[in-house]
Write a protein that holds these residues in place. Structure first.
Motif, short mmCIF file in Angstrom:
data_model
loop_
_atom_site.label_atom_id
_atom_site.label_comp_id
_atom_site.label_asym_id
_atom_site.label_seq_id
_atom_site.Cartn_x
_atom_site.Cartn_y
_atom_site.Cartn_z
N ALA A 278 -39.76 -11.10 22.39
CA ALA A 278 -40.40 -10.32 21.32
C ALA A 278 -41.30 -11.20 20.46
O ALA A 278 -42.42 -10.81 20.10
CB ALA A 278 -39.33 -9.65 20.46
N ILE A 279 -40.83 -12.40 20.13
CA ILE A 279 -41.62 -13.30 19.29
C ILE A 279 -42.90 -13.71 20.01
O ILE A 279 -44.01 -13.67 19.44
CB ILE A 279 -40.79 -14.54 18.90
N VAL A 280 -42.78 -14.10 21.29
CA VAL A 280 -43.96 -14.49 22.06
C VAL A 280 -44.93 -13.32 22.19
O VAL A 280 -46.15 -13.47 22.04
CB VAL A 280 -43.54 -15.02 23.44
N ARG A 281 -44.39 -12.14 22.49
CA ARG A 281 -45.22 -10.96 22.67
C ARG A 281 -45.99 -10.61 21.40
O ARG A 281 -47.19 -10.32 21.43
CB ARG A 281 -44.33 -9.79 23.09
N ARG A 282 -45.32 -10.66 20.27
CA ARG A 282 -45.95 -10.26 19.02
C ARG A 282 -46.95 -11.31 18.54
O ARG A 282 -48.04 -10.97 18.05
CB ARG A 282 -44.86 -10.03 17.96
N LEU A 283 -46.61 -12.58 18.70
CA LEU A 283 -47.56 -13.63 18.30
C LEU A 283 -48.81 -13.60 19.17
O LEU A 283 -49.91 -13.84 18.69
CB LEU A 283 -46.88 -15.00 18.38
N SER A 284 -48.64 -13.29 20.46
CA SER A 284 -49.80 -13.23 21.36
C SER A 284 -50.73 -12.08 21.00
O SER A 284 -51.92 -12.13 21.32
CB SER A 284 -49.33 -13.07 22.81
N HIS A 285 -50.20 -11.08 20.30
CA HIS A 285 -51.03 -9.95 19.84
C HIS A 285 -51.46 -10.11 18.39
O HIS A 285 -52.01 -9.18 17.80
CB HIS A 285 -50.26 -8.63 19.99
N GLY A 286 -51.23 -11.30 17.83
CA GLY A 286 -51.63 -11.56 16.45
C GLY A 286 -50.79 -10.83 15.42
O GLY A 286 -51.24 -10.60 14.30
N GLN A 287 -49.54 -10.47 15.79
CA GLN A 287 -48.66 -9.75 14.89
C GLN A 287 -47.58 -10.66 14.33
O GLN A 287 -47.36 -11.76 14.83
CB GLN A 287 -48.01 -8.56 15.62
N SER A 288 -46.89 -10.19 13.31
CA SER A 288 -45.75 -10.91 12.76
C SER A 288 -44.62 -10.93 13.78
O SER A 288 -44.44 -9.95 14.52
CB SER A 288 -45.28 -10.24 11.47
N PRO A 289 -43.83 -12.01 13.83
CA PRO A 289 -42.69 -12.04 14.76
C PRO A 289 -41.68 -10.92 14.51
O PRO A 289 -40.92 -10.56 15.40
CB PRO A 289 -42.05 -13.41 14.50
N MET A 290 -41.69 -10.37 13.30
CA MET A 290 -40.76 -9.30 12.95
C MET A 290 -41.40 -7.91 13.03
O MET A 290 -40.80 -6.93 12.61
CB MET A 290 -40.21 -9.53 11.54
N HIS A 291 -42.61 -7.83 13.58
CA HIS A 291 -43.28 -6.54 13.69
C HIS A 291 -42.55 -5.67 14.70
O HIS A 291 -42.34 -6.07 15.86
CB HIS A 291 -44.73 -6.73 14.12
N PRO A 292 -42.13 -4.45 14.34
CA PRO A 292 -41.35 -3.62 15.26
C PRO A 292 -42.21 -3.07 16.40
O PRO A 292 -43.40 -2.84 16.23
CB PRO A 292 -40.84 -2.48 14.36
N ASP A 293 -41.58 -2.90 17.56
CA ASP A 293 -42.27 -2.28 18.69
C ASP A 293 -41.23 -1.65 19.61
O ASP A 293 -40.03 -1.68 19.33
CB ASP A 293 -43.13 -3.30 19.44
N ARG A 294 -41.71 -1.08 20.69
CA ARG A 294 -40.83 -0.43 21.68
C ARG A 294 -40.89 -1.18 23.01
O ARG A 294 -40.98 -0.56 24.08
CB ARG A 294 -41.23 1.04 21.88
#
Length: 397
Positions: A278-294
Motif C-alpha cells: 500500500a505504501i509503495v502503491r500510494r507513493l508511486s501515485h504521489g499520494q500520502s502513505p495513509m491515503h485510503p484506497d480499495r
C-alpha cells in the motif's frame, strides 16, 4: 499448559460477554462507521470493539497476577503493568479515531509517544543477534522498539478490512508464537513466561471478539481493536526475543525466529506485506502513505470472486502457513517441512485463484473457439478468392 488455556478462556469469555454492551455504548455515543467508498460493508455498523478486547485482556492479566503459576512474573518487575498501561493508551487513541476520525499524523504521533513510553518503561530490544550478540545503547534500544511497535500497529490496521480478518490473523500468529515461547520457557526453572501469557490472553480476546465479528458483523473492532492487537503481539515478541542470547539456545530452536525484528514479520506476514504494498502503491501515485484506497489484499480477493467469508478463510490459511511454517522445524526435518510447505502453497494458490479460473477458463475457451471460427472463415474466404482468380476470364486468340 492448562493454566494458559484457562487464561485464554477467561480473556475470551470476558470479551465475548462484554462486547454486546460495548456495541450499545458505541451506538449511543455515535461511534458508528458510515459506509465509505472503500468499505466492503453496506450498512452503517458500530465500531470501537477494541474496548471490549482491552477489558478482556486486562481481566486476564490481573487474574494471572493472582495465581501461583504466573504470579512470580509480576514480582519485582513492572514490565507487565507498563505493557497494560500502554495497551490502555493505544486503545484510547484508537477509540478517539473511531469517534472523530483523527488525522493520520495525529494518530501516528500518539502511537509513537505511547511506544516510546512503553520502551522507556522497560519493554526494550536489548540485543540483536546478527551473527554475534550486539548490545544496543539505551537510546537505540528505545528507538528500535518504538519503530517496531508503530510499524506492527499500522500493519494490523491496514489489513482490518473484512469481518474477522484481522482478529483471525493475529490469533493465528499468536498461537504460533505462544508455542514457540512455551518451548523456550521449558529451558527455564519455571515454565511461566510473560510472552506466552500475553500471547494466550491475546488469542483469547481475538476468539471472543470473532464470535461477534463474523460476517455479517454486529460490531467492528475499529482502530481501537486493530491498534491494540498490533501492539500486543509485538510486545509479546519483544518480551522474549528482545533479550535472548543466541549462545544459550540450541541453533535448531533459535533458527525459526532469527532475530526480534524478523519475528513480527513472520507471524504478521500478510499485514506487513499489505502495508508495504500500500505504501509503495500510494507513493508511486504521489499520494500520502495513509491515503485510503480499495487495492488491499482483501479487496483483491473480493474482485477475484470470493465471498467475504471465503476470502477471510483463505487469507487465514496463508497466515497459518507462514506463521506455523517457521516453527515446524522444531518438530520435523527441514526437508519435510519444505515439502509440506510447497504442497500447501500449491493448494492455497489453487483455492485463491479458483473463482477467477472458474469464470475465466470458459471465457478463454469461448474466445479460442471464436478465434478459430474466424480463422477458418478467413482461410475459406482466401481459398475462394484463389479459386476465383484461377477461373477468371482468359485471353482468347
Amino acid at each position: 499448559m492448562r493454566i494458559y488455556l484457562l487464561i485464554a478462556a477467561i480473556a475470551g469469555g470476558v470479551t465475548w460477554l462484554i462486547t454486546p454492551l460495548i456495541r450499545h455504548i458505541a451506538i449511543h455515543i455515535g461511534a458508528v462507521g458510515e459506509v465509505r467508498a472503500r468499505d466492503v460493508h453496506t450498512v452503517p455498523t458500530p465500531r470501537m470493539g477494541g474496548l471490549g478486547m482491552l477489558i478482556g485482556f486486562a481481566f486476564a492479566i490481573i487474574y494471572a497476577s493472582r495465581i501461583p503459576f504466573t504470579a512470580g512474573l509480576f514480582e519485582g518487575n513492572n514490565q507487565e503493568w507498563v505493557i497494560l498501561i500502554g495497551a490502555v493508551l493505544i486503545c484510547l487513541i484508537g477509540m478517539a479515531d473511531d469517534l472523530w476520525d483523527l488525522d493520520w499524523m495525529l494518530k501516528m504521533s500518539g502511537q509513537l509517544l505511547t511506544s516510546v513510553f512503553v520502551a522507556w518503561g522497560g519493554l526494550q530490544i536489548i540485543s540483536l543477534p546478527l551473527g554475534s550478540l550486539i548490545t544496543a545503547s539505551p537510546s537505540l534500544s528505545i528507538a528500535i522498539t518504538a519503530i517496531l511497535i508503530v510499524a506492527s500497529i499500522n500493519a494490523v490496521n491496514f489489513v482490518d478490512g473484512l469481518d474477522g480478518l484481522a482478529s483471525g490473523i493475529v490469533a493465528i500468529g499468536g498461537i504460533a508464537f505462544a508455542i514457540y515461547s512455551y518451548i523456550i520457557a521449558r529451558n527455564s526453572p519455571s515454565y511461566a513466561s510473560m510472552a506466552t501469557l500475553i500471547d494466550v490472553a491475546m488469542v483469547g480476546i481475538c476468539v471472543g471478539f470473532i464470535l461477534h465479528n463474523w460476517h455479517p458483523a454486529k460490531l467492528f473492532m475499529g482502530d481501537s481493536g486493530s491498534m491494540l492487537l498490533g501492539y500486543l503481539i509485538t510486545c509479546a515478541s519483544i518480551v522474549m526475543t528482545g533479550r535472548l542470547d543466541p549462545a544459550s539456545i540450541h541453533a535448531s530452536i533459535y533458527l525459526p525466529v532469527f532475530m526480534p525484528i524478523l519475528l513480527p514479520i513472520l507471524v504478521l506476514f500478510l499485514p506487513v506485506l499489505d502495508m508495504c504494498l500500500a505504501i509503495v502503491r500510494r507513493l508511486s501515485h504521489g499520494q500520502s502513505p495513509m491515503h485510503p484506497d480499495r487495492m488491499h489484499l482483501h479487496h483483491r480477493m473480493l474482485r477475484i470472486g470470493h465471498s467475504v467469508q471465503g476470502a477471510v478463510l483463505i487469507l487465514w490459511g496463508w497466515a497459518a502457513l507462514i506463521a506455523f511454517g517457521s516453527i515446524m522445524i522444531l518438530f520435523f526435518r527441514a526437508s519435510h517441512v519444505l515439502i509440506g510447505f510447497c504442497i500447501a502453497v500449491v493448494l492455497l494458490t489453487v483455492a485463491t485463484m479458483y473463482p477467477y479460473l472458474k469464470r475465466r477458463l470458459p471465457e478463454i475457451a469461448q474466445e479460442n473457439m471464436t478465434y478459430k471460427a474466424a480463422r477458418r472463415k478467413a482461410q475459406h474466404a482466401s481459398a475462394q478468392e484463389t479459386v476465383t482468380d484461377n477461373e477468371g476470364p482468359r485471353e482468347h486468340k
